[in-house]
Structure formats: C-alpha cells, structure tokens
Enzyme design. Structure first.
Site, PDB file in Angstrom:
ATOM      1  N   HIS B 109       0.759  -1.200  -0.012  1.00  0.00           N
ATOM      2  CA  HIS B 109      -0.120  -0.098   0.080  1.00  0.00           C
ATOM      3  C   HIS B 109       0.810   1.235   0.038  1.00  0.00           C
ATOM      4  O   HIS B 109       0.326   2.281  -0.286  1.00  0.00           O
ATOM      5  CB  HIS B 109      -0.958   0.023   1.154  1.00  0.00           C
ATOM      6  CG  HIS B 109      -1.902  -1.143   1.269  1.00  0.00           C
ATOM      7  ND1 HIS B 109      -3.056  -0.990   0.400  1.00  0.00           N
ATOM      8  CD2 HIS B 109      -2.020  -2.207   1.658  1.00  0.00           C
ATOM      9  CE1 HIS B 109      -3.958  -2.024   0.415  1.00  0.00           C
ATOM     10  NE2 HIS B 109      -3.245  -2.714   1.356  1.00  0.00           N
ATOM     11  N   HIS B 209     -30.267   8.207  22.139  1.00  0.00           N
ATOM     12  CA  HIS B 209     -29.454   9.057  21.045  1.00  0.00           C
ATOM     13  C   HIS B 209     -30.170   9.735  20.107  1.00  0.00           C
ATOM     14  O   HIS B 209     -29.534  10.946  19.531  1.00  0.00           O
ATOM     15  CB  HIS B 209     -28.534   7.983  20.230  1.00  0.00           C
ATOM     16  CG  HIS B 209     -27.406   7.592  21.314  1.00  0.00           C
ATOM     17  ND1 HIS B 209     -26.494   8.379  22.027  1.00  0.00           N
ATOM     18  CD2 HIS B 209     -27.052   6.350  21.649  1.00  0.00           C
ATOM     19  CE1 HIS B 209     -25.692   7.619  22.814  1.00  0.00           C
ATOM     20  NE2 HIS B 209     -25.786   6.151  22.582  1.00  0.00           N
ATOM     21  N   CYS B 250     -22.868  -0.816  25.195  1.00  0.00           N
ATOM     22  CA  CYS B 250     -24.191   0.104  25.055  1.00  0.00           C
ATOM     23  C   CYS B 250     -25.336  -1.007  25.131  1.00  0.00           C
ATOM     24  O   CYS B 250     -26.200  -0.855  26.260  1.00  0.00           O
ATOM     25  CB  CYS B 250     -24.354   0.813  23.866  1.00  0.00           C
ATOM     26  SG  CYS B 250     -24.149   2.576  23.891  1.00  0.00           S
TER      27      CYS B 250
END
Lengths: 108, 289, 138
Positions: B109, B209, B250
């Site tokens: 890369h 949220h 969460c």
C-alpha cells in the site's frame, strides 16, 4: 508491556535564557494495584514511579509518582534554556526498567 | 415506515416533556465550540440532517460537542491527545513485516497518507463480493489472504492501533457511507436494530441517542451516538475503544445479551449509525469520557 | 452481574459509603501531610490549582499546579484510597515552579497542593473536584 514509546514536545525555537514549555507523554498502563481481574485476584501494581528531566546536565524536574497518576502519564513543565544543548528524559518503571529519550534543542 | 412514524411521535412527545422539564437534568451540547486541531485544522462537528437517514434529528452533532471543556481540549492538541499513542503504534505496525509472505502493509500500500486517504470516511463498505465489511475485516483479509499472517482480534491492541492509524488518514474528510445499492439491505437491517428495544431495560439506541441526546443519564451526558470519532480514547478505560466494542457495551447496559464484535448484526448497525453522521468530519482519533 | 437491588443500593449507599471511611481517610491525609511537612505550619494561599469543577471521568483528570517561589510541590488527593499523588521537585534547570499532569480521582474530593518554599516554609491550597460515577458508560 508493549513497546514503551515516549513522546516529547518542545517549542520550535527560543532565545538563549528563555523558559520553554516542555510536554511529555509516554504509554504505560500505570497499573495501580487496586484493580482486580475476573478471578477476583488483585492485579499487582506496576507504575512509572519516577520521571526526571535534565538539560545540559542541570536537573529541570524530578517527579516522584504514585498510582494516582493516570495511565499514559502526561507531564508538562517549564525548562530554562540558557544555551543550545540536549534534554534527557528518564522514566523509571516499578519493574526496574528505565526508559529514556533525548532531544536536542537549539537556541537562537 | 410505521417504525419512523412512531419514533417521530415519541420524539415529539419527549421533546415536549424535555421542554417542560427544567433543572439540572437537561445539559445541552455546546454548539458554539469549534474543533480546531493544533490551531490549524478545522473539523466539522455540525452537519445538516436529511429526510432519509435522520428525519428525526434537526441537525447532526459530533459527540465532541457534548463533552466538557477539559475533555474537548484534550482532543485539540495532537501532542497531548493520548489517542495519538495508538496512532503511532499503528504507524509502526504499518511498516513492520508480518506473516509468511514477509511483507508489511507498506510493501503493497505504500505511504498510508496517500493509499488510505478517504478509506475511513466510507467505512463500512460492501466488498467486491457484495458482502458488507468493516475496516477490521479488510485489514484481517489482507493479513490472512495476502500476508500469510494471523488475523488480529477485533478489538485487540494491534487492530485498534491500525484502525486508529488508518482513521487518521481521513481526518477532516466528511463521513460518506453508501446506503443504497448493494448496501441497502444491510442499512435496513441496521436501521431496524437502531429502533429495536433491547434488554431488561428495553432501551433502543434511538431512545437515548435520538430522543434524549443532550440530557443526562445519571452522570453521563448523552450524545447522538455518532461514530465519526472512532476509534476513541475513552478516559474511563484510559485506552482505545473500537466501534463494535462500544456497541457491545451499550447493549450490555440495557441488560441484554449483547452481540459479538465482528458479528453481522454489528456490521449492519455500524453502517446505519455511520450514515447518521454523513457530513460530519472524520475526527481521526478522539477523546471521550 | 448487578441486580436491580445492587444498583439501588449502590445509588442510595453512595452517600453512606462516602461517610463511612471518612475518619480513616482524614488520618491518612494528616499522615501524608505530616510526613512531608514534619508537622510545620502551612500558610494558606500562594499556590494555584487549576482543575475542572466537574471531572468528566475520574480516571483522567487534567490538573496543573503552580506556586511562585516553590522548590517543590506535593499533590494530595484527600479522598483517594492512598492520598499521595506525586512530589515534583524543581531543579536549577527549571523555568517555573509549575507542573501539569493528569490524575485519577476515585470520588468527589478536595485536591490539596503543598508547596515548599526556598526558605523551607510551606504554603498550601485545596480545590474541590466533583467526580461523577457514570451513567451508561458501557
């Protein structure tokens, strides 16, 4: 412990006799000795217990550190640079290892 | 569509309730704060909403806006930002050969600044075979198929360091994930999850949220749950946290049996949540509580 | 795995817990101070502590202390299990008697700094830092 990599930040330039702000950061868990693992056993303490900075042989700061210092300890302080020279930074680990970094500094 | 209508009604109801509720429970984001890295690089922390992805949001806000001044400051100085330690580690890993092929990322890369620019902004992304992949999948695919190296653990130190390093190469670019075409079914799946109530506490992502951002849940200041700032250095862990790791936490907090990192569910959720932040800047690596 | 009862107990008991070991803590702080000053009197003021009023997370609290004329500064977290945080000695190469770092605070408490002056006397100050015990932090 992974590779310990100290980072140093000095200002780009300063005049002879100035006081400059030095910032240092090093990756270290600073295991406090207060935590327990999932088996309920206390994880032994392993911290950096001392940090020193010298410039051209003169001691700038000598810090004795306790487990209350956060992980990846960050230190910012002022150093006098009466002339060009070299900073030497040293971190002392509980396990006996010593990490050092040096950084040249030129005054205008 | 029924889903959204209900959500809208709920949002309206709770907005009214919030308006009536005065006192310390409400703590708005500081919308005037400007995220400028090292006094030079301005990052976009407020982006326009739309009718397709976030019809219930008036505007898209980065989680940075919801933090205290001290936490915000930690992210604005590339030197003092503790997350940069992981970025450095990632840079090292990039140029270190690993695996039977004896190659490093760099060998194929080249310079990450060029080859990885924009990558984070489009993640997660459907691969050539039509499968949705997160950045971690692409990395591990290279490692196992091309480098002859072992796959890294999804949220292990090395993977997080690498995704941190790659995220930095897109810092400042707008998040822009594809949600149509081959990505559509995954996006739908993610949206479904976002509005599904999980766990004993029966909370959906949207409950906190979308309907309650800006309010406090006990001592936490709820954000819009954006992921443009991941991987992030969480002060709580004093370490880096990946997207799926955060999703796990969460959902676990709703007292539910949570999904696994690298699961199809979390990839779909990641795509949907990422799209809710389209237009916000990729923040590279961030600092969150 | 926390049960609802546990969570309630922790919530209600936080204040109870805060009260219980106060006596022991106060002793530990007194000992730490005495160990440093040798029992000498400390003058209030002349030391500036900059810390957040509310720490977003007690694990990493940015703090800075400065004391004009000091040769050394000692930082004490009066509410931590062990109060000593650090001792910062300024040498001939120091540009100013100040230090900024990040510390761990286990709960809302006073952070105290003691500065030793060139003439061997001590100055001190303290500030309260509120430490919140998360919500849904995952």
């Amino acid at each position: 412990m992974t590779d310990v990599r100290p980072r140093i930040r000095l200002p780009r330039n300063a005049a002879a006799g100035d006081s400059i702000t030095v910032k240092t950061l090093i990756n270290h868990d600073m295991e406090s000795g207060q935590r327990r693992n999932s088996a309920g056993e206390t994880i032994p303490r392993q911290i950096i217990n001392r940090f020193t900075c010298e410039f051209n042989g003169a001691m700038v700061i000598d810090a004795a550190l306790e487990p209350a210092i956060s992980a990846n300890p960050y230190m910012e302080f002022e150093a006098l640079v009466p002339a060009s020279g070299e900073f030497v930074f040293t971190w002392y680990d509980d396990n006996g290892e010593v990490y050092t970094a040096t950084e040249a500094f030129e005054v205008s | 569509m029924q889903h959204l209508k209900t959500a809208k009604a709920l949002a309206l109801a709770s907005a009214c309730a919030a308006a009536l509720w005065t006192g310390a429970a409400v703590a708005d984001p500081d919308l005037t704060a400007e995220l400028v890295i090292d006094g030079e690089l301005h990052l976009v922390t407020r982006a326009p909403s739309d009718d397709v992805v976030t019809p219930n949001l008036p505007e898209r806000y980065s989680g940075w806006l919801f933090r205290t001044a001290d936490t915000r400051a930690l992210q604005m100085d590339d030197f003092a930002n503790p997350a940069m330690l992981a970025v450095e580690q990632g840079a090292d890993l990039w140029s270190t050969a690993d695996g039977t092929a004896g190659q490093s990322c760099q060998d194929c890369h080249g310079d990450a600044e060029e080859s990885m620019a924009g990558v984070r902004a489009h993640m997660p992304h459907v691969n050539a075979n039509g499968v949705l992949w997160s950045m971690e999948d692409y990395v591990n695919n290279c490692r196992t198929e091309r480098m002859g190296a072992e796959a890294w653990r999804w949220s292990g130190e090395q993977m997080v360091a690498m995704t941190s390093y790659i995220a930095m190469q897109s810092r400042g670019m707008p998040v822009d994930v594809q949600i149509d075409g081959a990505a559509a079914p995954y996006w739908e799946q993610g949206r479904e999850m976002y509005y599904t109530r999980y766990g004993e506490l029966e909370l959906s992502c949207a409950n906190c949220h979308e309907e309650s951002y800006g309010r406090m849940i006990r001592a936490d200041h709820l954000s819009q749950g954006q992921i443009n700032g991941f991987p992030t250095y969480r002060l709580k862990n004093a370490g880096m946290v990946s997207i799926h790791n955060r999703f796990r936490g969460c959902i676990r907090d709703t007292r539910a049996e949570t999904f696994a990192e690298g699961s199809d569910e979390f990839r779909a959720l990641e795509l949907y949540v990422a799209s809710r932040g389209n237009g916000l800047s990729v923040e590279g690596v961030t600092v969150r509580p | 795995m926390l049960t609802r009862r546990d969570t309630l107990a922790i919530g209600l008991g936080a204040s109870a817990v805060a009260m219980l070991p106060m006596a022991a803590l106060a002793d530990a702080v007194e000992d730490a101070v005495a160990a440093y000053t040798g029992g000498a009197a400390m003058e209030d003021g002349g030391v500036t502590i900059t810390a957040p009023e509310i720490a977003e997370n007690g694990n990493t609290v940015p703090i800075s202390i400065e004391a004009a004329g000091a040769t050394e500064i000692v930082l004490i977290a009066t509410g931590n299990p062990t109060p000593n945080v650090g001792r910062f000695t300024f040498g001939p190469g120091s540009g100013a008697p100040m230090i900024a770092t990040r510390i761990r605070l286990g709960r809302t408490q006073d952070v105290m700094a003691i500065a030793k002056m060139a003439d061997g006397t001590f100055k001190t100050t303290r500030v309260e830092v509120k430490v919140t015990i998360g919500g849904c932090g995952g």
